[in-house]
Enzyme design. Structure first.
Site, PDB file in Angstrom:
ATOM      1  N   GLU A   1     -35.638  27.073 -41.131  1.00 38.91           N
ATOM      2  CA  GLU A   1     -36.398  28.281 -39.805  1.00 38.91           C
ATOM      3  C   GLU A   1     -35.973  28.951 -39.716  1.00 38.91           C
ATOM      4  O   GLU A   1     -36.424  30.274 -39.413  1.00 38.91           O
ATOM      5  CB  GLU A   1     -36.501  27.381 -38.705  1.00 38.91           C
ATOM      6  CG  GLU A   1     -35.412  27.466 -38.027  1.00 38.91           C
ATOM      7  CD  GLU A   1     -35.679  25.937 -36.352  1.00 38.91           C
ATOM      8  OE1 GLU A   1     -35.797  25.076 -37.110  1.00 38.91           O
ATOM      9  OE2 GLU A   1     -34.796  27.022 -35.711  1.00 38.91           O
TER      10      GLU A   1
ATOM     11  N   THR B   1     -37.358  16.687 -33.514  1.00 37.21           N
ATOM     12  CA  THR B   1     -37.237  17.927 -32.106  1.00 37.21           C
ATOM     13  C   THR B   1     -35.919  18.524 -32.081  1.00 37.21           C
ATOM     14  O   THR B   1     -35.308  18.923 -30.890  1.00 37.21           O
ATOM     15  CB  THR B   1     -38.465  17.795 -31.521  1.00 37.21           C
ATOM     16  OG1 THR B   1     -37.120  16.342 -30.350  1.00 37.21           O
ATOM     17  CG2 THR B   1     -40.012  17.439 -31.469  1.00 37.21           C
TER      18      THR B   1
ATOM     19  N   ARG C   1     -32.768  18.961 -34.899  1.00 40.65           N
ATOM     20  CA  ARG C   1     -32.557  20.211 -35.842  1.00 40.65           C
ATOM     21  C   ARG C   1     -32.965  19.838 -37.497  1.00 40.65           C
ATOM     22  O   ARG C   1     -32.936  18.754 -38.131  1.00 40.65           O
ATOM     23  CB  ARG C   1     -30.824  20.559 -35.933  1.00 40.65           C
ATOM     24  CG  ARG C   1     -30.011  20.340 -34.590  1.00 40.65           C
ATOM     25  CD  ARG C   1     -30.538  22.878 -34.003  1.00 40.65           C
ATOM     26  NE  ARG C   1     -30.027  22.904 -33.160  1.00 40.65           N
ATOM     27  CZ  ARG C   1     -30.820  22.815 -32.033  1.00 40.65           C
ATOM     28  NH1 ARG C   1     -31.823  22.450 -31.937  1.00 40.65           N
ATOM     29  NH2 ARG C   1     -30.333  23.461 -31.599  1.00 40.65           N
TER      30      ARG C   1
ATOM     31  N   ASP D   1     -40.830  19.687 -35.015  1.00 40.48           N
ATOM     32  CA  ASP D   1     -40.982  21.843 -34.116  1.00 40.48           C
ATOM     33  C   ASP D   1     -39.783  22.301 -34.588  1.00 40.48           C
ATOM     34  O   ASP D   1     -39.035  23.587 -34.052  1.00 40.48           O
ATOM     35  CB  ASP D   1     -40.411  20.798 -32.145  1.00 40.48           C
ATOM     36  CG  ASP D   1     -40.138  22.351 -31.819  1.00 40.48           C
ATOM     37  OD1 ASP D   1     -40.904  23.055 -31.604  1.00 40.48           O
ATOM     38  OD2 ASP D   1     -38.970  22.632 -31.503  1.00 40.48           O
TER      39      ASP D   1
ATOM     40  N   HIS E   1     -40.487  25.912 -33.058  1.00 41.00           N
ATOM     41  CA  HIS E   1     -38.803  25.211 -32.812  1.00 41.00           C
ATOM     42  C   HIS E   1     -39.379  26.140 -30.862  1.00 41.00           C
ATOM     43  O   HIS E   1     -38.927  26.594 -30.440  1.00 41.00           O
ATOM     44  CB  HIS E   1     -38.027  25.761 -32.950  1.00 41.00           C
ATOM     45  CG  HIS E   1     -36.562  25.950 -32.653  1.00 41.00           C
ATOM     46  ND1 HIS E   1     -35.485  25.667 -33.090  1.00 41.00           N
ATOM     47  CD2 HIS E   1     -35.634  25.090 -31.579  1.00 41.00           C
ATOM     48  CE1 HIS E   1     -34.584  25.153 -32.506  1.00 41.00           C
ATOM     49  NE2 HIS E   1     -34.477  25.006 -31.096  1.00 41.00           N
TER      50      HIS E   1
HETATM   51  P1  NAI Z   1     -26.782  15.119 -25.899  1.00 39.61           P
HETATM   52  O1  NAI Z   1     -25.607  15.183 -26.596  1.00 39.61           O
HETATM   53  O2  NAI Z   1     -26.846  14.733 -25.090  1.00 39.61           O
HETATM   54  O3  NAI Z   1     -27.182  13.505 -27.039  1.00 39.61           O
HETATM   55  C1  NAI Z   1     -26.907  13.319 -28.188  1.00 39.61           C
HETATM   56  C2  NAI Z   1     -27.161  12.107 -28.549  1.00 39.61           C
HETATM   57  O4  NAI Z   1     -27.130  11.961 -30.179  1.00 39.61           O
HETATM   58  C3  NAI Z   1     -25.248  11.279 -28.395  1.00 39.61           C
HETATM   59  O5  NAI Z   1     -26.023  10.725 -26.710  1.00 39.61           O
HETATM   60  C4  NAI Z   1     -24.521  11.239 -29.416  1.00 39.61           C
HETATM   61  O6  NAI Z   1     -23.293  10.153 -29.157  1.00 39.61           O
HETATM   62  C5  NAI Z   1     -25.568  10.819 -30.514  1.00 39.61           C
HETATM   63  N1  NAI Z   1     -25.174  11.004 -31.748  1.00 39.61           N
HETATM   64  C6  NAI Z   1     -24.082  11.415 -32.415  1.00 39.61           C
HETATM   65  N2  NAI Z   1     -23.843  11.867 -33.977  1.00 39.61           N
HETATM   66  C7  NAI Z   1     -25.135  10.488 -33.990  1.00 39.61           C
HETATM   67  C8  NAI Z   1     -25.184   9.593 -35.380  1.00 39.61           C
HETATM   68  N3  NAI Z   1     -25.279   9.906 -36.080  1.00 39.61           N
HETATM   69  N4  NAI Z   1     -26.494   9.252 -34.877  1.00 39.61           N
HETATM   70  C9  NAI Z   1     -27.250   8.291 -33.822  1.00 39.61           C
HETATM   71  N5  NAI Z   1     -26.875   9.269 -32.481  1.00 39.61           N
HETATM   72  C10 NAI Z   1     -25.951  10.383 -32.487  1.00 39.61           C
HETATM   73  O7  NAI Z   1     -27.657  16.316 -26.524  1.00 39.61           O
HETATM   74  P2  NAI Z   1     -29.265  16.508 -25.762  1.00 39.61           P
HETATM   75  O8  NAI Z   1     -29.320  17.120 -25.681  1.00 39.61           O
HETATM   76  O9  NAI Z   1     -30.087  15.122 -25.765  1.00 39.61           O
HETATM   77  O10 NAI Z   1     -30.357  16.789 -26.989  1.00 39.61           O
HETATM   78  C11 NAI Z   1     -29.824  16.601 -28.499  1.00 39.61           C
HETATM   79  C12 NAI Z   1     -30.068  17.313 -29.762  1.00 39.61           C
HETATM   80  O11 NAI Z   1     -32.012  18.395 -29.521  1.00 39.61           O
HETATM   81  C13 NAI Z   1     -29.731  18.850 -30.266  1.00 39.61           C
HETATM   82  O12 NAI Z   1     -28.144  18.317 -30.233  1.00 39.61           O
HETATM   83  C14 NAI Z   1     -29.656  20.269 -30.727  1.00 39.61           C
HETATM   84  O13 NAI Z   1     -30.155  19.946 -31.227  1.00 39.61           O
HETATM   85  C15 NAI Z   1     -31.725  19.398 -30.402  1.00 39.61           C
HETATM   86  N6  NAI Z   1     -32.385  20.300 -29.119  1.00 39.61           N
HETATM   87  C16 NAI Z   1     -33.715  20.793 -29.411  1.00 39.61           C
HETATM   88  C17 NAI Z   1     -34.310  21.624 -29.107  1.00 39.61           C
HETATM   89  C18 NAI Z   1     -35.885  22.321 -29.504  1.00 39.61           C
HETATM   90  O14 NAI Z   1     -35.814  23.214 -28.276  1.00 39.61           O
HETATM   91  N7  NAI Z   1     -36.086  21.694 -30.520  1.00 39.61           N
HETATM   92  C19 NAI Z   1     -33.848  22.128 -27.795  1.00 39.61           C
HETATM   93  C20 NAI Z   1     -32.740  21.182 -27.199  1.00 39.61           C
HETATM   94  C21 NAI Z   1     -31.872  20.580 -28.341  1.00 39.61           C
END
Ligand code: NAI
Length: 328
Positions: free
Chosen positions: A262, A231, A233, A257, A294
């Site tokens: 997409e 869910t 990217r 998702d 999405h």
């Molecule tokens: P966040 O910034 O709070 O958390 C992302 C985490 O991923 C951080 O703890 C970071 O250290 C970690 N990370 C970075 N590189 C990594 C790697 N190589 N391996 C493992 N972990 C790694 O972001 P949040 O708010 O939790 O969102 C995460 C993702 O969810 C967003 O970047 C976005 O792509 C996606 N998203 C999807 C939505 C949807 O409707 N399907 C809606 C909102 C966000």
């Protein structure tokens, strides 16, 4: 300020108007941002973008020529913006760092429950008077191992939910999150997570290091029959490799998702047209694949918070020249 809102849907107008306490003027643009559509923002100081608007260097140059000085993203992710080009052109970028991590985490849980217990298939069967249970066999979540890749805000909200189901939690993230440790998560290297998890759920951002993080090699490490959920990217998965793993039976279930390509499909009603994307069409043929377009973010609470933070970014930029939540 005049704000050009790209990829406008009726629900965007509703929530942004409600959050517009500063009396800013919106220019509603249904088209997605790209080099060709950027000129529609002429005369606007801000462009408000969603996830499939493409703010590459050419689009940003066209926006800058038209007077845009702020990109107000209606999203947490910013992988669709060329930040270096924005900086060079003097365009500030603001995002919505957190709106409702629960919205995405709860949708992730919904996908897992649906795919596991096959409620989407059962719903169709029962409507046709077919009450047979063959093919609907699921598994208990209690006691299963859930591997969470990316334990930021959404990963942590998802960890809390899955802890409630009695799952064992493994996490992989360069930074340990105390909230996840508090619900019993054990941090492990990615390969160990892939080997041990019954369900792997992706919650890391799309950055160069995570593009195709799940590929043929990582799929081969996963438990035979495991479930993979994305869910986050689309491009975090190598979709071709995932299709190979589904065909061989190695991957037991897939819930998505998001999808690598997409932007040609999602957020539009294409029910009367032929889907030209053969990879996506192939995914739709598997009985053990569940796809939503999405929509994980799409709750009342999240939409309200997105609109309010977007307008707070605009207000801060108007007052100080810097959005409240700058990127880069
Ligand atoms: P966040 O910034 O709070 O958390 C992302 C985490 O991923 C951080 O703890 C970071 O250290 C970690 N990370 C970075 N590189 C990594 C790697 N190589 N391996 C493992 N972990 C790694 O972001 P949040 O708010 O939790 O969102 C995460 C993702 O969810 C967003 O970047 C976005 O792509 C996606 N998203 C999807 C939505 C949807 O409707 N399907 C809606 C909102 C966000």
């Amino acid at each position: 300020m005049r704000i050009a809102v790209f990829s406008t849907k009726p629900y965007d107008c509703r929530f942004l108007e409600a959050a517009n306490s500063g009396g800013h003027a919106f220019v509603w643009i249904e088209a997605r941002l790209g080099e060709a559509t950027a000129r529609l923002a002429e005369g606007c100081e801000a462009a408000c973008l969603f996830v499939n608007d493409r703010a590459d260097a050419a689009a940003l140059e066209a926006l800058a020529r038209g007077g845009v000085r702020l990109l107000a993203l209606r999203s947490a992710g910013f992988n669709h913006v060329d930040l270096a080009a924005a900086k060079r052109l003097g365009i500030a970028v603001g995002r919505v760092p957190a709106y409702s991590p629960e919205a995405v985490a709860e949708h992730t849980a919904a996908l897992i429950l649906t795919l596991n217990r096959k409620t989407h298939r059962a719903w169709n069967r029962v409507r046709e008077g077919n009450f047979a249970l063959d093919g609907l066999l699921g598994f208990d979540l209690r006691g299963r191992t859930v591997g969470i890749v990316g334990t930021g805000q959404i990963g942590a909200a998802f960890a809390r939910i899955m802890a409630g189901f009695g799952c064992r939690l493994l996490g992989h993230d360069p930074q340990e999150n105390p909230d996840c440790l508090a619900v019993g998560m054990r941090y492990v290297p990615l390969d160990e997570l892939l080997r041990e998890a019954d369900i792997v759920s992706l919650h890391c951002p799309l950055v160069p290091a995570t593009r195709h993080l799940i590929n043929a090699r990582s799929l081969a490490l996963m438990k035979p029959g495991a479930m993979l959920v994305n869910t986050s990217r689309g491009a975090i998965l190598d979709t071709g490799a995932v299709i190979g793993a589904l065909k061989s039976g190695r991957l037991g279930h897939l819930a998505l998702d998001v999808y690598e390509e997409e932007e040609k499909l999602f957020f539009e009603d294409l029910s009367g047209t032929v889907i030209e994307d053969d990879v996506f069409a192939r995914l739709l043929t598997f009985p053990n694949v569940l796809i939503t377009g999405h929509q994980a973010f799409f709750t009342e609470e999240a939409m309200r918070a997105i609109a309010e933070t977007t307008m707070a970014n605009v207000a801060a930029f108007a007052a100080t020249g810097t959005p409240r939540h700058p990127v880069g």
